[in-house]
Design an enzyme around this catalytic site. Structure first.
Site, PDB file in Angstrom:
ATOM      1  N   LYS A  78       0.848  -1.194   0.000  1.00  0.00           N
ATOM      2  CA  LYS A  78       0.000   0.000   0.000  1.00  0.00           C
ATOM      3  C   LYS A  78       0.887   1.249   0.000  1.00  0.00           C
ATOM      4  CE  LYS A  78      -3.950   2.138   2.373  1.00  0.00           C
ATOM      5  NZ  LYS A  78      -4.937   2.052   3.460  1.00  0.00           N
ATOM      6  N   SER A 159      -9.980   2.292   2.539  1.00  0.00           N
ATOM      7  CA  SER A 159      -9.040   2.998   1.700  1.00  0.00           C
ATOM      8  C   SER A 159      -8.020   2.098   1.001  1.00  0.00           C
ATOM      9  CB  SER A 159      -8.275   4.008   2.544  1.00  0.00           C
ATOM     10  OG  SER A 159      -7.420   3.348   3.463  1.00  0.00           O
ATOM     11  N   SER A 183     -10.456   0.208   6.805  1.00  0.00           N
ATOM     12  CA  SER A 183      -9.794   0.287   5.498  1.00  0.00           C
ATOM     13  C   SER A 183      -9.119  -0.997   5.013  1.00  0.00           C
ATOM     14  CB  SER A 183      -8.754   1.403   5.507  1.00  0.00           C
ATOM     15  OG  SER A 183      -9.379   2.649   5.435  1.00  0.00           O
TER      16      SER A 183
END
Lengths: 484, 95
Positions: A78, A159, A183
Site C-alpha cells: 500500500k 481505503s 480500510s
C-alpha cells in the site's frame, strides 16, 4: 507461461522450494498481468527491483540456504508505507514526488522475509475514504462485476482499494493494507478476500504515513485465511521506533490451524442489526451463525450498547488526529509547494492545492473540534464515549470468545454512488469502526454472495492480541462458505 | 450549534487551507451536516467517564540515551521544494 492465478502463498512456497517454478517466473507472471490490467491498482511500479529480488530469492532457493518465510512471494505494498528510494504518495498530490530515505518497519519486515515487492498500491488520499474514489491518482476499479447485465464498474472499497483490487484480480499474491476505521476489512469484503486488522500495537507504525495515530494499524489483504496468518507473522514486530508498539510475545499464527472452535462462545451483538443492513447480508449472517452452531460452538447474545455512537465518535477523533498529523504538509520540508512571496500565502495555497476535497473536509472538521470553545463539547466528549465503547467490548468478552458480525451493511456499489453526501459514504464503516476504536483485532472473510454474485464478508472480532481465535473462526467460514 | 461563514473562514485560517467563496458555501453545508450528525453524542451520559486517549496500555519505556542517526542533512533536504546551503528555503519573512 504457467497460470499462477488462484495460487495461495503456502502452495507457492512449496512449489518454489520443490523448484516446480522459480520466483522469477512467478514475479514475471504478475508483472505481465499488472501491465495488462486497467483497474488502476498501482500508483508506482517497482518491476526492476522486483525482478532483482526474485532472482535473489531463486539464488537462495537453489543453494538451499537462508531461505526466508516469504521467499520469492510477489506482493503489493500500500502506498502508505514509506519505501526507501521508492516514491510514496499516500494517494495525495501533496506527496506526488516524495521519495523516502527510510523504510517503514512493516515493509522492511516483509522484504527481510524474502517478499518481492511489485509496486505501491493505490489508495484513498491519506487513507480517507471507503470507495477508493478520493485518490489523486484516480479511482480503483473492483475486478468483480455484478451479474446484472450492463452494470457499471464497482468500487473496490477503501481505503486499501488498490491492495484489495490487485489481490482479487491476481496482480499479486497478497498485499499490505492499513486500517483506521475499516480500510482493510471493508475492501477485503467488497473484493471477496480476507482482510485482517491486528490488535493496535501489533504492527509497528514507523514509516506508515499517519492518518489517525491512535487508530492506524497495518495488516494483510489475502486470498486465504492461512495467507493472512503468514503475512501477519512477517508484518508483526516489536519496534522501538514506535512508542505504541507492543512488547507482548508474538505467537506462531499458523497455530490457528490446530485451534478447536468447539465449545467456544460466539457473541452476537444485537446492536449490529443496523438500519439499512442489506437483507442478503442478514441471510448470510444467519447462515454463518448456524455454521458455528453445527460445528460445536455456542452462540451467545451479547450487547454492545454504545454501538450507534461509534461512527460519530470516530468522525470526531479521526479528523482531530488527522488535523494534527497533516499539519506537517506545509510546502517546506517535502512534497508539493505552491509558490508565493508571502509565507502564510504559501502555506495556505500549498495545502489548498495539494489536498483533495475529502482530506480538506476532514481537516476542517478536525481543526474545528479541537479549536477553542469546541474542544470539550466535541473532542473530549468523543474520547469519553470511546471509553464507553471500549468498556462495552470488555464486558462482552466476559461472555464470549469472539464476536461475529457482518463486515459492511452493503455489498460493493457502482463507482460514482454515495458521492454527494459525505455521511452516506461514512456509513460504510458503521460495522468496522467500533473494533477500531477499541483497538481490537478483527478479520473479514467472505462468507457468501448476494443474488448478483457479489461477495458478502463476515467480520470476526477478537480479544486484544487474540489473533489466533479470529483466524480460526475465519478458517471455519472459509472452509464451509460454498455450502452456506 | 451551527457553522456560519465567519466560522468556516476562521477554521480555514487555523487549518491553513485557503478556500474560495464557492468552497466556503459547500463547506458550511457539509460541516453543518456532519456536526449535526455527531451531535448525537450529546445523548450519552459521560459524567463520570474518563477520556480514553489511547487503547495502548503497556508502560512506555525510555529510549536509550544515545545519539544515533540514520540520516544526513543532504538526505533530509532531498525532498524539499527549495533548499540552499543545508537549509530549507521559505519566502522572506519581514516583521
Amino acid at each position: 507461461m504457467t497460470d499462477f492465478k488462484n495460487l495461495d502463498i503456502s502452495t507457492a512456497k512449496e512449489c518454489l522450494l520443490k523448484k516446480e517454478f522459480s520466483s522469477l517466473e512467478l514475479t514475471e507472471f504478475f508483472i505481465d498481468r499488472i501491465k495488462k490490467s486497467n483497474l488502476n491498482c498501482f500508483i508506482t511500479n517497482t518491476f526492476e527491483n522486483a525482478i532483482e529480488m526474485a532472482k535473489e530469492s531463486d539464488k537462495k532457493i537453489s543453494r538451499n540456504r537462508e531461505i526466508r518465510d516469504l521467499e520469492g512471494i510477489p506482493i503489493g505494498m500500500k502506498d502508505l508505507f514509506c519505501t526507501k528510494g521508492v516514491r510514496t504518495t499516500a494517494g495525495s498530490k501533496i506527496l506526488e514526488n516524495f521519495v523516502p530515505f527510510y523504510e517503514s518497519t512493516v515493509s522492511n519486515n516483509l522484504i527481510s522475509d524474502g517478499a518481492v515487492i511489485l509496486g505501491k498500491t493505490n489508495m484513498d488520499e491519506f487513507a480517507m475514504g471507503s470507495a477508493n474514489t478520493t485518490s489523486f491518482f484516480g479511482n480503483v476499479i473492483n475486478p468483480l462485476k455484478s451479474s446484472e447485465e450492463n452494470t457499471k464498474d464497482l468500487v473496490p472499497g477503501g481505503s486499501s482499494g488498490g491492495s484489495a483490487s490487485s489481490v482479487a484480480a491476481n496482480l499479486c499474491m497478497a498485499a499490505t493494507g492499513s486500517d483506521t476505521g475499516g480500510s482493510i476489512r471493508q475492501p477485503a469484503s467488497f473484493c471477496g478476500l480476507v482482510g485482517l486488522k491486528p490488535t493496535y500495537g501489533r504492527c509497528s507504525r514507523f514509516g506508515m504515513i499517519a492518518f489517525a495515530s491512535s487508530l492506524d494499524q497495518a495488516g494483510p489483504i489475502t486470498k486465504t485465511v492461512k495467507d493472512a496468518a503468514l503475512m501477519l507473522q512477517s508484518m508483526s514486530s516489536y519496534d522501538e521506533k514506535d512508542s505504541t508498539s507492543s512488547r507482548k510475545p508474538i505467537p506462531q499464527y499458523l497455530d490457528f490451524l490446530n485451534f478447536d472452535i468447539r465449545g467456544k462462545k460466539i457473541g452476537l451483538p444485537t446492536e449490529y442489526k443496523v438500519e439499512g443492513l442489506n437483507s442478503d447480508i442478514v441471510k448470510v449472517w444467519d447462515d454463518t451463525i448456524n455454521l458455528f452452531k453445527k460445528n460445536g460452538a455456542e452462540i451467545v447474545n451479547i450487547s454492545l450498547p454504545h454501538t450507534s455512537f461509534a461512527l460519530p465518535t470516530y468522525y470526531i477523533i479521526a479528523p482531530a488526529e488527522a488535523s494534527a498529523n497533516l499539519a506537517r504538509y506545509d510546502g517546506v520540508k517535502y512534497g508539493f509547494r505552491e509558490n508565493s512571496d508571502d509565507l502564510e500565502d504559501m502555506y495556505e495555497l500549498t495545502r489548498a492545492k495539494g489536498f483533495g476535497d475529502e482530506v480538506k473536509r476532514r481537516l476542517m472538521i478536525g481543526t474545528y473540534v479541537l479549536s477553542a470553545g469546541y474542544y470539550d463539547a466535541y473532542y473530549l466528549k468523543a474520547l469519553k464515549v470511546r471509553q464507553l465503547i471500549s468498556d462495552d467490548f470488555k464486558s462482552a468478552f466476559e461472555k464470549c470468545d469472539v464476536i461475529l458480525t457482518p463486515t459492511t451493511p452493503n455489498v460493493a456499489f457502482p463507482i460514482g454512488e454515495k458521492q454527494n453526501d459525505p455521511i452516506e459514504m461514512y456509513l460504510n464503516d458503521v460495522l468496522t469502526v467500533p473494533a477500531s476504536l477499541a483497538g481490537l483485532p478483527a478479520i473479514s472473510v467472505t462468507a457468501g454472495k448476494n443474488s448478483n454474485n457479489l461477495p458478502i464478508g463476515m467480520q470476526v472480532i477478537g480479544r486484544p492480541f487474540d489473533e489466533i481465535s479470529i483466524l480460526a473462526a475465519g478458517k471455519l467460514i472459509e472452509e464451509y462458505r460454498s455450502f452456506l | 450549534m451551527s457553522i456560519d461563514n465567519k466560522t468556516v473562514r476562521k477554521v480555514s485560517k487555523l487549518a491553513k487551507i485557503r478556500i474560495n467563496e464557492q468552497e466556503e458555501k459547500k463547506l458550511i453545508e457539509e460541516l453543518n451536516n456532519i456536526l449535526g450528525w455527531v451531535d448525537e453524542l450529546k445523548k450519552v451520559d459521560t459524567e463520570k467517564i474518563e477520556p480514553m486517549l489511547s487503547v495502548f496500555n503497556e508502560s512506555m519505556v525510555m529510549r536509550r540515551d544515545e545519539v544515533f542517526s540514520e540520516t544526513s542533512d543532504e538526505l533530509v533536504l532531498k525532498n524539499a521544494p527549495e533548499s540552499k546551503s543545508g537549509f530549507f528555503v521559505v519566502p522572506k519573512v519581514v516583521e
